[in-house]
Scaffold this active site. Structure first.
Site, PDB file in Angstrom:
ATOM      1  N   ASP A 108      22.170 -76.689 -71.191  1.00 17.00           N
ATOM      2  CA  ASP A 108      22.025 -76.166 -72.536  1.00 17.00           C
ATOM      3  C   ASP A 108      22.436 -77.294 -73.497  1.00 17.00           C
ATOM      4  O   ASP A 108      22.910 -78.351 -73.089  1.00 17.00           O
ATOM      5  CB  ASP A 108      22.882 -74.887 -72.710  1.00 17.00           C
ATOM      6  CG  ASP A 108      22.341 -74.011 -73.831  1.00 17.00           C
ATOM      7  OD1 ASP A 108      22.588 -72.797 -73.810  1.00 17.00           O
ATOM      8  OD2 ASP A 108      21.642 -74.551 -74.722  1.00 17.00           O
TER       9      ASP A 108
HETATM   10  C1  GLC Z   1      20.849 -73.089 -77.594  1.00 19.16           C
HETATM   11  C2  GLC Z   1      20.852 -71.883 -76.680  1.00 19.16           C
HETATM   12  C3  GLC Z   1      19.773 -71.902 -75.645  1.00 19.16           C
HETATM   13  C4  GLC Z   1      18.536 -72.560 -76.218  1.00 19.16           C
HETATM   14  C5  GLC Z   1      18.878 -74.021 -76.447  1.00 19.16           C
HETATM   15  C6  GLC Z   1      17.711 -74.797 -77.046  1.00 19.16           C
HETATM   16  O1  GLC Z   1      22.159 -73.566 -77.736  1.00 19.16           O
HETATM   17  O2  GLC Z   1      22.078 -71.600 -76.019  1.00 19.16           O
HETATM   18  O3  GLC Z   1      19.544 -70.545 -75.234  1.00 19.16           O
HETATM   19  O4  GLC Z   1      17.446 -72.436 -75.325  1.00 19.16           O
HETATM   20  O5  GLC Z   1      20.028 -74.189 -77.255  1.00 19.16           O
HETATM   21  O6  GLC Z   1      17.439 -74.343 -78.333  1.00 19.16           O
END
Ligand code: GLC
Length: 750
Positions: free
Chosen positions: A293
């Site tokens: 993430d």
């Molecule tokens: C965010 C979220 C994740 C998302 C990623 C990209 O922090 O936790 O669910 O897909 O970043 O945007």
């Protein structure tokens, strides 16, 4: 000129050697061999270590901000072949621009992957995922994600960071809005539907995109419902509740996984070998790739699990993480770590191979621009049938929580007062994670939906108050509107950014002065029927509203066509069929509260809920306000004649359980029949009931149908702290329209 010529020759070599169309295959539990292996090997033989590391790096564009601001020179990094994927870049112009950099300005011209959070729609936004789960309609969920993939892929997106399959039992947690609620069986079935919708049956088609099961794992069990907080749980809960929806996604062939921000039992997910090597790869046979993430590798330092970012980089790759989203860790430290002998180059080869494999499956080496299609973008986005599908989903997701004295459906010959801060809303209605959805006017408000049924002369509108704040100056106008109308419809709820990421609440009541407004209206028109229509991203504490409103319709955030869908339900064009995928507590003090809890050694006796020395509260009942699986219809359904094919089954037998369901009311409608079992005795304690099946059936008024469920010993398997097993003994069984019931039938497994 020579340099350009060399590049062209090399690029043609790369493309010629590799470009042949073969059926892509999913990353389901199959052998590791794919039709692309030879091509991947050949390409990797041409690559330097730095170029291989480049594939394991992902940066964010500025289309949408989905994490802490980190300034990066991603254009430079792309030209250096230091980037394998980009997120938050989602237009044909923007994706073409960056793809050209990668393909025409690097030595090997390896195309970029473009990922984006297409969670419940791209442009045509469907109800939020907790709402979609309330439909219990797997076909519709698959269809909605198929539509999302059609729209997103037309602008160059290859990969969605969905489905989010985190089980959650805590309404304080803002991201409960993105998942399928509290139940492992429903959540697992829905996970499969999303993966099939996004990925389709052939990833080489330009309208199919990679799906991503996230956030692995346990994110929804954050302590105190506070986002990113610590997670601790026993192996029984991990394997019986939180892991199965992810395994279901693997079974459905999901191509990618995303790490969770949280730690699990002391080890941050993003550096958790047990999760990624032992379970995901070794036990489940997952062949796709894992992305972190957003900045999660660097966060290992804040977790107190890594000395510094270089150490964090080493821990992540060794745990089996393939791609670094936005930490810059892999780009800055991996080559150094290999040269220092701290990281085996084979680990980088594995990661690079998995990412290249995904690009081959998508056909990007045949044509890096194949997903970028300006004409298709014009033809596909907001197709009328997509908007119509979103309208139908909005109706199918709306849960009728209460409907005293047949307050609903509304009568087109009556006048209504439409009151509340969300009556004319066209922004919040999309909910959180609204992707590229339009919040400036495209969405249909409830007011506009009602106008499809009632002339303006029959509608008195008053906003009454804002979602938040203490201003009650609008109450008088609202009260006057209520006095002039036959019925009152109040549209209230949360702001869309009160749920979603980093949006936990310690108070789950309606914000601001909304409840006070309902009280004021109730006091002003004590005899008039009040309908409360809710837009919210979590279960709310509606204990007060339940005493004030005659009918309550939970619409979640119903999306781009939400106003139409909600009005279809309010006026009876669609008879509500949705059921809660998550428990609504009476008070936050009961949380966590969910239907499949354990019995304890001192359960409350039915006959005397106040008996001393029992597991109960002094100031509230144990029961929720609205239980999992609850949802009313404008008609009524009667369950009868439950029959079992046998009172006893062996381990290789199949039990068939049937029930007759009769539509005993005045409207045709759908009913969601739910199959529950209770394993009465186990080598670890077992939940008081577990959902093991469901069927959505249509019954004309007066019609009866028999629903039939099949149950095998495998369906009764659970993890007992040492192993997965099925244990003999007595099981209670029921087929109902809610989880709120007492068992009346049982069978024996022996
Ligand atoms: C965010 C979220 C994740 C998302 C990623 C990209 O922090 O936790 O669910 O897909 O970043 O945007």
């Amino acid at each position: 000129m020579n340099k350009m010529l060399n590049k062209t020759i090399l690029f043609l070599l790369v493309i010629t050697v590799f470009s042949c169309k073969t059926e892509s295959n999913s990353s389901a539990k199959t052998s590791n061999d794919t039709p692309f292996d030879a091509k991947v090997d050949s390409l990797m033989n041409l690559m330097t270590l730095q170029e291989k590391i480049g594939q394991t790096v992902m940066y964010s564009g500025s289309g949408t901000i989905t994490g802490p601001t980190v300034n990066t020179n991603f254009r430079t990094y792309i030209k250096e072949a230091n980037v394998g994927a980009m997120l938050n870049v989602y237009s044909t112009k923007a994706t073409r621009d960056l793809q050209k950099l990668a393909v025409e300005e690097t030595r090997l011209g390896i195309p970029l992957l473009f990922g984006y959070d297409v969670i419940h729609g791209f442009k045509t936004i469907f109800p939020i995922n907790l709402g979609l789960a309330a439909s219990w309609d797997l076909e519709d969920i698959e269809k909605g994600s198929r539509i999302a993939a059609e729209e997103a892929s037309a602008v160059g997106i290859h990969w969605t960071f969905a489905p989010m399959v985190d089980i959650s039992r805590d309404p304080r947690w803002g991201r409960i809005s993105e998942g399928a609620g509290e139940d492992v069986y429903l959540g697992s079935e829905i996970a499969k539907a999303y993966v099939k919708g996004f990925q389709g049956d052939d990833l080489s088609k330009t309208n199919t995109i990679l799906a991503c099961a996230k956030h692995f794992v346990g994110y929804g069990a954050a302590q105190a419902g506070r986002d990113y907080h610590t997670v601790n749980m026993g192996m029984d809960e991990l394997r019986n509740v939180y892991l199965p929806p992810f395994e279901a996604a693997v079974d459905a062939g999901v191509e990618t996984f995303m790490t969770a921000f949280n730690e699990l039992n002391g080890v941050p997910a993003t550096a958790n070998k047990f999760l990624y090597r032992d379970i995901l790869r070794d036990e489940w046979g997952f062949n796709g790739f894992v992305v972190t993430d957003y900045t999660a590798i660097n966060e290992l330092v804040e977790h107190g699990f890594a000395e510094n970012e270089k150490h964090a980089t080493e821990l992540a790759i060794k745990a089996g993480i393939d791609q670094d989203m936005m930490s810059s860790a892999n780009r800055l430290y991996l080559e150094e770590l290999v040269n220092e002998g701290k990281v085996d180059e084979a680990l980088i080869n594995d990661a690079c191979r998995r990412i290249l494999l995904a690009k081959f499956k998508l056909g990007l080496f045949d044509d890096p621009y194949r997903y970028i299609d300006e004409q298709r973008e014009k033809d596909v986005i907001y197709k009328p049938e997509f908007l119509e599908a979103a309208r139908k989903s909005a109706a199918m997701c709306s849960v009728l929580l209460k409907n005293n004295d047949k307050t609903l459906p509304l009568d087109k010959n009556q006048t209504i007062a439409l009151i509340g801060p969300l009556v004319k809303d066209k922004e919040n209605i999309l909910g959180n994670w609204g992707a590229a959805g339009d919040r400036t006017g495209k969405a249909i408000s409830v007011y506009e939906g009602v106008q499809e049924y009632l002339a303006d002369s029959k509608v008195a509108f008053a906003k009454g108050c804002e979602i938040e704040g203490d201003d009650t100056s609008g109450f008088t106008k609202a009260i006057n509107a209520a006095k002039t109308a036959d019925k009152v419809v109040m549209v209230m709820g949360e702001d869309y950014d009160m749920s979603g990421e980093a949006a936990s609440r310690t108070n789950i009541k309606l914000p601001g002065k909304q409840t006070d407004l309902i009280k004021a209206i109730r006091k002003a028109v004590p005899k008039k029927q009040i309908v409360l229509v809710l837009m919210n991203g979590r279960p709310l504490d509606l204990s007060e509203e339940d005493t004030l409103a005659d009918a309550i319709l939970e619409t979640w955030f119903p999306g781009t066509s939400g106003g139409y869908g909600v009005a279809d339900v309010l006026f009876g064009a669609y008879n509500p069929s949705a059921k809660l995928p998550v428990t609504f507590p009476r008070t936050l003090g009961q949380v966590p509260i969910y239907y499949n809890m354990k019995n304890t050694g001192r359960p409350i006796p039915d006959h005397d809920p106040h008996e001393d020395y029992k597991s109960h509260y002094l100031d509230a009942p144990n029961t929720p306000l609205y239980p999992f699986g609850h949802g009313l219809s404008y008609t009524t359904f009667e369950y009868s004649d439950v029959e079992l094919s046998s009172e006893t089954i062996g381990f290789s037998d199949t039990l068939t359980a049937t029930a007759t369901i009769t539509n005993t009311g005045d409207y045709d409608g759908y009913e969601i029949a739910q199959l529950y079992v209770h394993d009465k005795v186990g080598s670890i304690t077992r939940p008081v009931k577990e959902l093991k099946g469901f069927q959505k059936i249509f019954l004309k008024k007066g019609e009866s149908k028999t629903v039939s469920f099949k149950l095998t010993a495998k369906d009764l398997e659970f993890y007992n702290l040492e192993e997965f097993r099925v244990e003999p003994g007595e099981f209670e069984i029921a087929i109902k329209g809610t989880s709120d019931f007492d068992f009346e039938h049982s069978f024996t497994l022996e």
